[in-house]
Design a protein around this motif. Structure first.
Motif, PDB file in Angstrom:
ATOM      1  N   LEU A 264      18.634  10.119  21.396  1.00  0.00           N
ATOM      2  CA  LEU A 264      18.320   8.689  21.378  1.00  0.00           C
ATOM      3  C   LEU A 264      18.861   8.029  22.649  1.00  0.00           C
ATOM      4  N   GLU A 265      17.988   7.414  23.401  1.00  0.00           N
ATOM      5  CA  GLU A 265      18.386   6.748  24.643  1.00  0.00           C
ATOM      6  C   GLU A 265      18.609   5.252  24.468  1.00  0.00           C
ATOM      7  N   MET A 266      17.798   4.618  23.631  1.00  0.00           N
ATOM      8  CA  MET A 266      17.861   3.161  23.514  1.00  0.00           C
ATOM      9  C   MET A 266      17.505   2.755  22.091  1.00  0.00           C
ATOM     10  N   ILE A 267      18.187   1.697  21.585  1.00  0.00           N
ATOM     11  CA  ILE A 267      17.871   1.131  20.279  1.00  0.00           C
ATOM     12  C   ILE A 267      18.138  -0.363  20.339  1.00  0.00           C
ATOM     13  N   ALA A 268      17.294  -1.168  19.710  1.00  0.00           N
ATOM     14  CA  ALA A 268      17.420  -2.631  19.770  1.00  0.00           C
ATOM     15  C   ALA A 268      18.720  -3.080  19.104  1.00  0.00           C
ATOM     16  N   PRO A 269      19.361  -4.115  19.649  1.00  0.00           N
ATOM     17  CA  PRO A 269      20.631  -4.595  19.087  1.00  0.00           C
ATOM     18  C   PRO A 269      20.438  -5.334  17.763  1.00  0.00           C
TER      19      PRO A 269
ATOM     20  N   ALA B 137      13.160   1.366  19.976  1.00  0.00           N
ATOM     21  CA  ALA B 137      13.968   2.572  20.172  1.00  0.00           C
ATOM     22  C   ALA B 137      13.207   3.521  21.098  1.00  0.00           C
ATOM     23  N   ARG B 138      13.995   4.347  21.813  1.00  0.00           N
ATOM     24  CA  ARG B 138      13.362   5.317  22.721  1.00  0.00           C
ATOM     25  C   ARG B 138      14.193   6.596  22.725  1.00  0.00           C
ATOM     26  N   VAL B 139      13.484   7.728  22.649  1.00  0.00           N
ATOM     27  CA  VAL B 139      14.112   9.046  22.652  1.00  0.00           C
ATOM     28  C   VAL B 139      13.881   9.696  24.012  1.00  0.00           C
ATOM     29  N   ASP B 140      14.878  10.455  24.473  1.00  0.00           N
ATOM     30  CA  ASP B 140      14.770  11.164  25.758  1.00  0.00           C
ATOM     31  C   ASP B 140      13.506  12.022  25.764  1.00  0.00           C
TER      32      ASP B 140
ATOM     33  N   GLU C 104      23.292   5.487  16.831  1.00  0.00           N
ATOM     34  CA  GLU C 104      23.630   4.889  18.113  1.00  0.00           C
ATOM     35  C   GLU C 104      23.072   5.735  19.258  1.00  0.00           C
ATOM     36  N   PRO C 105      22.872   5.129  20.429  1.00  0.00           N
ATOM     37  CA  PRO C 105      22.376   5.886  21.586  1.00  0.00           C
ATOM     38  C   PRO C 105      23.282   7.091  21.886  1.00  0.00           C
ATOM     39  N   GLY C 106      22.650   8.213  22.275  1.00  0.00           N
ATOM     40  CA  GLY C 106      23.384   9.435  22.576  1.00  0.00           C
ATOM     41  C   GLY C 106      23.364  10.429  21.439  1.00  0.00           C
TER      42      GLY C 106
END
Length: 385
Positions: free
Chosen positions: A74-79, A91-94, A187-189
């Motif tokens: 997981l690279e990004m997720i909305a707050p 959300a965005r995955v590598d 969480e991201p990562g």
């Protein structure tokens, strides 16, 4: 000298024994009974709504959990708390490995198309020779087989390319609804796989109240039935809504059926999972004669009220036996024993009896939604929701 003295005594005795009641004209009349002070209500036909009071729970119409659709980091997720629009990335995955796989699939499609082009050209050149019997049928059959294999290979590589394209697209997760990010589960990562729950989106601009209704009211609650929602929170004002769903199945444990009431929540005061009081209109009685419940007394023959009748310039109380119908919040419908336009005693009736003279201290013309008398109510006054 003794005779006059005896006569005098006899006269005195006769006077003392004389009956004063012999003169009927002097008989004393009983004093009139003192008038009782009362308050009254003029009963006029109105529409009466009979309600059912329930406890309900607020639910958001749109409550969505967004899950991963591919494997990766997981690279990004909305707050939390962010308002997202439909189609906005939440959300965005590598996608590094998937990018490589996509390029490989694209190259395989190019190779398959080249092989098909060569097989097609060879087939086209050899077909006239086969027609002139220059090449054998076996050789031409091999050419046909090679062409068919090239076509199949292209179909397979194109399918693999489409799959790689979809997997690559699945690394970006768009919002399916316009809503607020209510929860984050990762969480991201962190590593995810297909189906991993990432976040929860809740749109609470329009909500619904879910409640269970006793089976005794089955058939009386329909879609479109009016209802009032009263939150327990002091900051959330009461509002009205309408039944959007009425279940047809009775829960065997609670002996109730489920209803849902659609409610506008543009002010955001109603929160999902909030407990509210739900008041649903069970039925409406037109031209009902409604009196406050405290105006009713009980006697040996049942329920009774006192009405005021005018005779010879005075007001007198008359007891009436009545039957009642629906009642709600100290408002009772009288189904028999009372006529429209009559005046009912609503205070002071406990000390009354038939033909007791009364003096009206206060006269009311209507009741509010709680059965409290109102002075000088307008002609179109109503207690409906």
């Amino acid at each position: 000298m003794r005779i006059p003295y005896i006569l005098l005594l006899c006269c005195g005795f006769w006077s003392a024994c004389a009956d004063p009641g012999d003169d009927l004209s002097t008989e004393n009349e009983p004093p009139p009974m003192a008038a009782k002070h009362v308050e009254t209500l003029e009963v006029l036909p109105i529409a009466f709504d009979d309600f059912i009071e329930l406890t309900g729970t607020i639910e958001a119409n749109h409550d969505v959990i967004v899950s991963a659709r591919t494997i990766g980091t997981l690279e990004m997720i909305a707050p939390l708390g962010q308002i997202v629009r439909v189609g906005q990335t939440v959300a965005r995955v590598d996608d590094e490995l998937l990018q490589t796989a996509h390029r490989q699939a694209e190259a395989q499609v190019s190779n398959a198309r080249a092989a098909l082009r060569i097989a097609q050209e060879s087939y086209d050149r050899q077909q006239p020779l086969f027609a002139d019997s220059i090449i054998s049928a076996l050789e031409f059959t091999r050419l046909e087989t090679t062409l068919d294999q090239a076509k199949s290979a292209l179909s397979l590589t194109e399918a693999a390319y489409d799959q790689a394209t979809r997997q690559l697209a699945n690394t970006i997760l768009p919002a399916p609804i316009t809503a607020t990010v209510e929860e984050r589960y990762i969480e991201p990562g962190e590593q995810v796989v297909g189906g991993t729950q990432l976040l929860r989106l809740v749109d609470s601009r329009n909500v619904q109240v879910v409640a269970g209704v006793s089976e005794r009211y089955a058939g009386e609650i329909e879609i479109g039935t009016l209802a009032e929602i009263s939150p327990r929170s002091a900051g959330a004002p009461a509002r009205t809504g309408r039944v959007s769903f009425a279940g047809n199945v009775i829960d065997p444990d609670s002996r109730s059926f489920e209803i849902k009431v659609a409610v506008d929540n543009s002010d955001g005061k109603l929160k999902p999972e909030m407990i509210v009081r739900l008041t649903v209109v069970r039925l409406t009685v037109e031209d009902a004669l409604v009196i406050p419940g405290n105006a009713i007394t009980r006697n040996e023959s049942g329920l009774a009220i006192y009405v005021v009748e005018e005779r010879d310039g005075d007001s007198f109380a008359q007891r009436r036996n009545i039957t009642i119908g629906p009642e709600y919040a100290n408002r009772v419908v009288v189904t028999s024993g009372l006529s429209a336009g009559e005046t009912v005693v609503i205070r002071g009736q406990a000390t009354l009896g038939d033909d007791v003279r009364v003096i009206t201290d206060q006269h009311y013309t209507a009741l509010n939604e709680f059965g409290v008398p109102i002075l000088n109510a307008p002609p179109d006054f109503t207690t409906d929701l």
